[in-house]
Design a protein around this motif. Structure first.
Motif, PDB file in Angstrom:
ATOM      1  N   GLY A   1       0.750  -1.186   0.015  1.00 53.53           N
ATOM      2  CA  GLY A   1      -0.174   0.013  -0.009  1.00 53.53           C
ATOM      3  C   GLY A   1       0.742   1.259   0.009  1.00 53.53           C
ATOM      4  O   GLY A   1       2.026   1.232   0.317  1.00 53.53           O
ATOM      5  N   ALA A   2       0.133   2.378  -0.369  1.00 56.35           N
ATOM      6  CA  ALA A   2       0.905   3.481  -0.654  1.00 56.35           C
ATOM      7  C   ALA A   2       1.198   4.404   0.937  1.00 56.35           C
ATOM      8  O   ALA A   2       2.100   5.287   0.725  1.00 56.35           O
ATOM      9  CB  ALA A   2       0.120   4.482  -1.558  1.00 56.35           C
ATOM     10  N   ASP A   3       0.417   3.838   1.689  1.00 55.67           N
ATOM     11  CA  ASP A   3       0.573   4.947   2.904  1.00 55.67           C
ATOM     12  C   ASP A   3       1.927   4.636   3.707  1.00 55.67           C
ATOM     13  O   ASP A   3       2.604   3.898   3.385  1.00 55.67           O
ATOM     14  CB  ASP A   3      -0.617   4.563   3.927  1.00 55.67           C
ATOM     15  CG  ASP A   3      -1.993   4.808   3.817  1.00 55.67           C
ATOM     16  OD1 ASP A   3      -1.987   6.067   3.041  1.00 55.67           O
ATOM     17  OD2 ASP A   3      -2.928   4.444   3.897  1.00 55.67           O
ATOM     18  N   GLU A   4       2.418   5.645   4.553  1.00 54.65           N
ATOM     19  CA  GLU A   4       3.233   5.590   5.342  1.00 54.65           C
ATOM     20  C   GLU A   4       3.222   4.264   6.135  1.00 54.65           C
ATOM     21  O   GLU A   4       2.119   4.007   6.656  1.00 54.65           O
ATOM     22  CB  GLU A   4       3.341   6.651   6.380  1.00 54.65           C
ATOM     23  CG  GLU A   4       3.825   8.044   5.462  1.00 54.65           C
ATOM     24  CD  GLU A   4       5.145   8.213   5.065  1.00 54.65           C
ATOM     25  OE1 GLU A   4       6.093   7.533   5.757  1.00 54.65           O
ATOM     26  OE2 GLU A   4       5.264   8.811   3.932  1.00 54.65           O
ATOM     27  N   PRO A   5       4.321   3.622   6.542  1.00 54.02           N
ATOM     28  CA  PRO A   5       4.271   2.272   7.266  1.00 54.02           C
ATOM     29  C   PRO A   5       3.450   2.467   8.570  1.00 54.02           C
ATOM     30  O   PRO A   5       2.892   1.619   9.163  1.00 54.02           O
ATOM     31  CB  PRO A   5       5.813   1.905   7.487  1.00 54.02           C
ATOM     32  CG  PRO A   5       6.606   3.043   7.069  1.00 54.02           C
ATOM     33  CD  PRO A   5       5.672   3.844   6.115  1.00 54.02           C
ATOM     34  N   LEU A   6       3.844   3.620   9.256  1.00 54.83           N
ATOM     35  CA  LEU A   6       3.079   3.556  10.694  1.00 54.83           C
ATOM     36  C   LEU A   6       1.492   3.864  10.589  1.00 54.83           C
ATOM     37  O   LEU A   6       0.810   3.410  11.238  1.00 54.83           O
ATOM     38  CB  LEU A   6       3.753   4.765  11.562  1.00 54.83           C
ATOM     39  CG  LEU A   6       3.475   4.731  12.968  1.00 54.83           C
ATOM     40  CD1 LEU A   6       4.114   3.361  13.723  1.00 54.83           C
ATOM     41  CD2 LEU A   6       4.141   5.919  13.716  1.00 54.83           C
ATOM     42  N   VAL A   7       1.121   4.529   9.444  1.00 51.98           N
ATOM     43  CA  VAL A   7      -0.108   4.769   9.140  1.00 51.98           C
ATOM     44  C   VAL A   7      -0.856   3.459   8.715  1.00 51.98           C
ATOM     45  O   VAL A   7      -1.908   3.162   9.084  1.00 51.98           O
ATOM     46  CB  VAL A   7      -0.293   5.723   7.949  1.00 51.98           C
ATOM     47  CG1 VAL A   7      -1.723   5.827   7.323  1.00 51.98           C
ATOM     48  CG2 VAL A   7       0.292   6.959   8.547  1.00 51.98           C
TER      49      VAL A   7
ATOM     50  N   GLN B   1      10.656  -0.417   8.857  1.00 51.17           N
ATOM     51  CA  GLN B   1      10.449   0.575   7.609  1.00 51.17           C
ATOM     52  C   GLN B   1      10.159   1.946   8.355  1.00 51.17           C
ATOM     53  O   GLN B   1      10.901   2.989   7.782  1.00 51.17           O
ATOM     54  CB  GLN B   1       9.140   0.366   6.756  1.00 51.17           C
ATOM     55  CG  GLN B   1       9.699   0.044   5.458  1.00 51.17           C
ATOM     56  CD  GLN B   1       8.295  -0.474   4.656  1.00 51.17           C
ATOM     57  OE1 GLN B   1       7.625  -1.053   5.280  1.00 51.17           O
ATOM     58  NE2 GLN B   1       8.097   0.102   3.628  1.00 51.17           N
ATOM     59  N   ALA B   2       9.420   2.113   9.231  1.00 50.61           N
ATOM     60  CA  ALA B   2       8.885   3.317   9.975  1.00 50.61           C
ATOM     61  C   ALA B   2       9.796   3.956  10.621  1.00 50.61           C
ATOM     62  O   ALA B   2      10.224   5.066  10.572  1.00 50.61           O
ATOM     63  CB  ALA B   2       7.759   2.985  10.826  1.00 50.61           C
ATOM     64  N   GLN B   3      10.775   3.035  11.229  1.00 49.16           N
ATOM     65  CA  GLN B   3      11.906   3.671  12.059  1.00 49.16           C
ATOM     66  C   GLN B   3      13.133   4.429  11.133  1.00 49.16           C
ATOM     67  O   GLN B   3      13.563   5.357  11.351  1.00 49.16           O
ATOM     68  CB  GLN B   3      12.735   2.359  12.633  1.00 49.16           C
ATOM     69  CG  GLN B   3      13.242   2.586  14.113  1.00 49.16           C
ATOM     70  CD  GLN B   3      13.457   1.359  14.889  1.00 49.16           C
ATOM     71  OE1 GLN B   3      14.055   0.512  14.164  1.00 49.16           O
ATOM     72  NE2 GLN B   3      13.529   1.537  16.151  1.00 49.16           N
ATOM     73  N   ARG B   4      13.106   3.718   9.991  1.00 46.36           N
ATOM     74  CA  ARG B   4      14.059   4.135   8.937  1.00 46.36           C
ATOM     75  C   ARG B   4      13.582   5.675   8.490  1.00 46.36           C
ATOM     76  O   ARG B   4      14.268   6.514   8.163  1.00 46.36           O
ATOM     77  CB  ARG B   4      14.236   3.254   7.832  1.00 46.36           C
ATOM     78  CG  ARG B   4      15.119   2.197   8.002  1.00 46.36           C
ATOM     79  CD  ARG B   4      15.822   1.250   6.881  1.00 46.36           C
ATOM     80  NE  ARG B   4      14.458   0.858   6.122  1.00 46.36           N
ATOM     81  CZ  ARG B   4      14.152  -0.469   6.317  1.00 46.36           C
ATOM     82  NH1 ARG B   4      14.682  -1.023   7.293  1.00 46.36           N
ATOM     83  NH2 ARG B   4      13.107  -0.844   5.570  1.00 46.36           N
ATOM     84  N   GLY B   5      12.101   5.902   8.458  1.00 40.47           N
ATOM     85  CA  GLY B   5      11.719   7.099   7.832  1.00 40.47           C
ATOM     86  C   GLY B   5      11.610   8.076   9.163  1.00 40.47           C
ATOM     87  O   GLY B   5      10.865   9.159   8.978  1.00 40.47           O
ATOM     88  N   GLY B   6      11.872   7.498  10.453  1.00 45.48           N
ATOM     89  CA  GLY B   6      11.846   8.653  11.390  1.00 45.48           C
ATOM     90  C   GLY B   6      10.762   8.639  12.155  1.00 45.48           C
ATOM     91  O   GLY B   6      10.578   9.452  13.255  1.00 45.48           O
ATOM     92  N   ALA B   7       9.629   7.695  11.795  1.00 47.72           N
ATOM     93  CA  ALA B   7       8.399   7.964  12.560  1.00 47.72           C
ATOM     94  C   ALA B   7       8.251   6.962  13.604  1.00 47.72           C
ATOM     95  O   ALA B   7       7.321   7.269  14.453  1.00 47.72           O
ATOM     96  CB  ALA B   7       7.187   7.347  11.540  1.00 47.72           C
TER      97      ALA B   7
END
Lengths: 192, 192
Positions: free
Chosen positions: A71-77, A136-142
């Motif tokens: 899916g296209a959303d951010e991983p944490l979303v 994945q979310a961690q790599r993006g800083g979320a």
């Protein structure tokens, strides 16, 4: 083709019956009736109700991971949406079901090694998907940098199963509110 | 005096039987046999098995909170010791029991409003004790300042119930290790 489809009908009906009534309460006759197939045909497809349960757990486990991993959303979303979708289903069904893995774990893991192994495999698969999403979310800083994705995934899933248990016992969504407030607040997202 | 003590014998035996076998599996006869009292005497003390269950839940709920709320240790040390004591009991009994509140919630909250209310009251009492302990620890700087003690207490307790469920289903202490690593690490204690 007909045989294949009859098998699928049985698995689909069994998932529904096991989820609604539990493993012990859903007999082979109830399942074949719900599937609209003759009871006698059951043993053409499955050795036993236990074998059927293993197949049901496999199908159930796969069903819920696609939208988490893609899916296209951010991983944490996506992770939050994943848990929210399960919550919405539980609320819609008026707190009558919960998680099939958790239910089977509580009801029959003590009595069947085969089913215990299937439940454990289902949880492992789910942990791996959540862990990958957290990394994945961690790599993006979320997600906070210091959290171990796999350990955190396991903790989250256990917290989630406890949340389902409480929501069902209370017939209230309060436990879900608590889960989202803490998990997606101070636990994952910020240093409080 | 004798009547009073017979009543206590029944409550103690019922706690043991309900915990080991569940509410439905532990009949009045099994309980009075385990208590060493005549079955006929049961109804001198309780209207029904349901009334007995309410009394058992009250006794069970009170039993575990004393060491959490008092004692010389630092509050966060007491909280950890509280969960560790439950873990140790579960491991010692080879994962056969879990938490009576969680068990009753899962097994019968759907079927008995009276028991559902008792389970909810037991959890509320437990949440209040954990919340007070967290607030104390927070004032001493051992728990992150931004956490809401009551919301965090509710989350911790749901996570704990899920942890017990998993430990029992897997017959493994791994879920406990996960709980202690995350709850007493990044969740409560530091900003990761």
């Amino acid at each position: 083709m007909a045989r294949r489809s009859m098998r699928n009908e049985i698995v689909t009906a069994a998932l529904e019956q096991f989820h609604a009534h539990g493993y012990n309460a859903a007999g082979v006759k109830t399942i074949t009736d719900a599937a609209g197939v003759p009871k006698g045909s059951f043993y053409n497809h499955f050795d036993s109700k236990e074998t059927l349960a293993v197949e049901v757990l496999r199908v159930y486990g796969e069903g819920r991971l696609d939208e988490l991993l893609g899916g296209a959303d951010e991983p944490l979303v996506r992770l939050r949406a994943h848990f929210e979708a399960i919550r919405d289903q539980v609320v819609r069904l008026e707190f009558t079901r919960g998680c099939l893995l958790g239910n089977f774990g509580a009801e029959i893991a003590d009595h069947s090694e085969v089913i215990r192994d299937s439940v454990a495999a289902g949880f492992r698969q789910w942990v791996a998907a959540i862990s990958a999403t957290l990394a994945q979310a961690q790599r993006g800083g979320a997600v906070r940098a210091g959290l171990d994705p796999e350990m955190t995934a396991r903790f989250l899933l256990n917290a989630w199963e406890g949340t389902l248990l409480r929501a069902r016992a209370d017939r209230s969504a309060e436990a879900f509110d608590t889960f989202f407030a803490i998990a997606f607040g101070p636990l994952l997202a910020d240093g409080a």
